[in-house]
Design an enzyme around this catalytic site. Structure first.
Site, PDB file in Angstrom:
ATOM      1  N   GLU A   1      27.355  40.506  29.413  1.00 44.83           N
ATOM      2  CA  GLU A   1      28.737  40.470  28.904  1.00 44.83           C
ATOM      3  C   GLU A   1      28.803  39.701  27.587  1.00 44.83           C
ATOM      4  O   GLU A   1      29.547  40.077  26.678  1.00 44.83           O
ATOM      5  CB  GLU A   1      29.692  39.875  29.938  1.00 44.83           C
ATOM      6  CG  GLU A   1      29.878  40.715  31.192  1.00 44.83           C
ATOM      7  CD  GLU A   1      30.567  42.060  30.971  1.00 44.83           C
ATOM      8  OE1 GLU A   1      31.103  42.312  29.876  1.00 44.83           O
ATOM      9  OE2 GLU A   1      30.574  42.866  31.921  1.00 44.83           O
TER      10      GLU A   1
ATOM     11  N   TRP B   1      30.478  48.728  26.254  1.00 47.14           N
ATOM     12  CA  TRP B   1      29.654  48.511  27.442  1.00 47.14           C
ATOM     13  C   TRP B   1      28.573  49.580  27.538  1.00 47.14           C
ATOM     14  O   TRP B   1      27.465  49.321  27.984  1.00 47.14           O
ATOM     15  CB  TRP B   1      30.518  48.474  28.701  1.00 47.14           C
ATOM     16  CG  TRP B   1      29.694  48.197  29.909  1.00 47.14           C
ATOM     17  CD1 TRP B   1      29.437  49.033  30.943  1.00 47.14           C
ATOM     18  CD2 TRP B   1      28.962  46.987  30.196  1.00 47.14           C
ATOM     19  NE1 TRP B   1      28.597  48.430  31.857  1.00 47.14           N
ATOM     20  CE2 TRP B   1      28.299  47.167  31.416  1.00 47.14           C
ATOM     21  CE3 TRP B   1      28.813  45.769  29.530  1.00 47.14           C
ATOM     22  CZ2 TRP B   1      27.498  46.201  31.996  1.00 47.14           C
ATOM     23  CZ3 TRP B   1      28.016  44.808  30.107  1.00 47.14           C
ATOM     24  CH2 TRP B   1      27.366  45.016  31.321  1.00 47.14           C
TER      25      TRP B   1
ATOM     26  N   TYR C   1      26.319  53.117  37.140  1.00 46.91           N
ATOM     27  CA  TYR C   1      26.864  51.752  37.114  1.00 46.91           C
ATOM     28  C   TYR C   1      28.233  51.726  37.798  1.00 46.91           C
ATOM     29  O   TYR C   1      28.498  50.869  38.641  1.00 46.91           O
ATOM     30  CB  TYR C   1      26.956  51.265  35.661  1.00 46.91           C
ATOM     31  CG  TYR C   1      27.666  49.944  35.523  1.00 46.91           C
ATOM     32  CD1 TYR C   1      27.071  48.775  35.985  1.00 46.91           C
ATOM     33  CD2 TYR C   1      28.926  49.861  34.950  1.00 46.91           C
ATOM     34  CE1 TYR C   1      27.720  47.556  35.877  1.00 46.91           C
ATOM     35  CE2 TYR C   1      29.575  48.651  34.825  1.00 46.91           C
ATOM     36  CZ  TYR C   1      28.974  47.507  35.291  1.00 46.91           C
ATOM     37  OH  TYR C   1      29.628  46.305  35.188  1.00 46.91           O
TER      38      TYR C   1
END
Length: 188
Positions: A43, A51, A21
């Site tokens: 999000e 995350w 990522y």
């Protein structure tokens, strides 16, 4: 990626998914409507969580939310939410799941008003935001005046889970800002 020794930001650690990522998506400008919605949804799901947790649940989220195509997500109803609440592969929070569906509906409204969400989000700032020549970990903010303004506008439009901190993380994920630290191979 285990043998990849390129200099990076420290936050991905040694987690292969986080490294991919970081290397391929974070801070990279995107103009794809589906991707812009996917990151808005992810999000929102991340609020109060790491995350890393969301990234490891991303594939299940993509499946649960019909590939994050906003037109399809906007049509999901209570029965779909109830089904998703049984899926251990995603974050099973009713408020967040409903917010994703609700935000898909608002996303489509913005597309209608602005021609695309891409035009709205990028036009909001006139393009990618500038960054300092040198960027260190202690310089990366949690919010900015720009995230405050975008958050306020999204809230005014009825979006949910779009506080300034979430919006700043969104801005990083879609490349409105590039917060790769100085010395990272992804830094501009």
């Amino acid at each position: 990626m285990v043998n990849d020794t390129r200099p990076r930001c420290p936050w991905p650690g040694t987690d292969d998914l986080m490294l991919r990522y970081h290397d391929e998506e974070w801070g990279v400008p995107t103009h794809d409507e589906r991707t812009l919605f996917e990151f808005l949804a992810l999000e929102a799901a991340q609020a109060g969580l790491s995350w890393r947790t969301i990234l490891h649940k991303r594939a299940a989220f993509v499946q649960a939310f019909d590939g994050f195509h906003p037109e399809q997500v906007a049509l999901l109803g209570d029965a779909d939410i109830e089904r998703m609440l049984q899926d251990p592969g995603i974050v099973r929070n009713r408020l967040k799941l409903r917010a994703i569906v609700h935000n898909a509906q608002r996303f489509i409204e913005v597309q209608g008003e602005s021609g695309s969400f891409d035009a709205y989000i990028w036009g909001f700032f006139g393009g990618a935001l500038p960054r300092p020549d040198v960027l260190t970990s202690d310089m990366v903010p949690a919010t900015t005046p720009e995230s405050d303004a975008l958050s306020a506008d999204l809230k005014k439009r009825g979006f949910k889970f779009v506080g300034s901190t979430i919006v700043y993380a969104y801005m990083q994920s879609v490349g409105l800002v590039n917060d790769h630290l100085t010395g990272c191979f992804r830094a501009p």
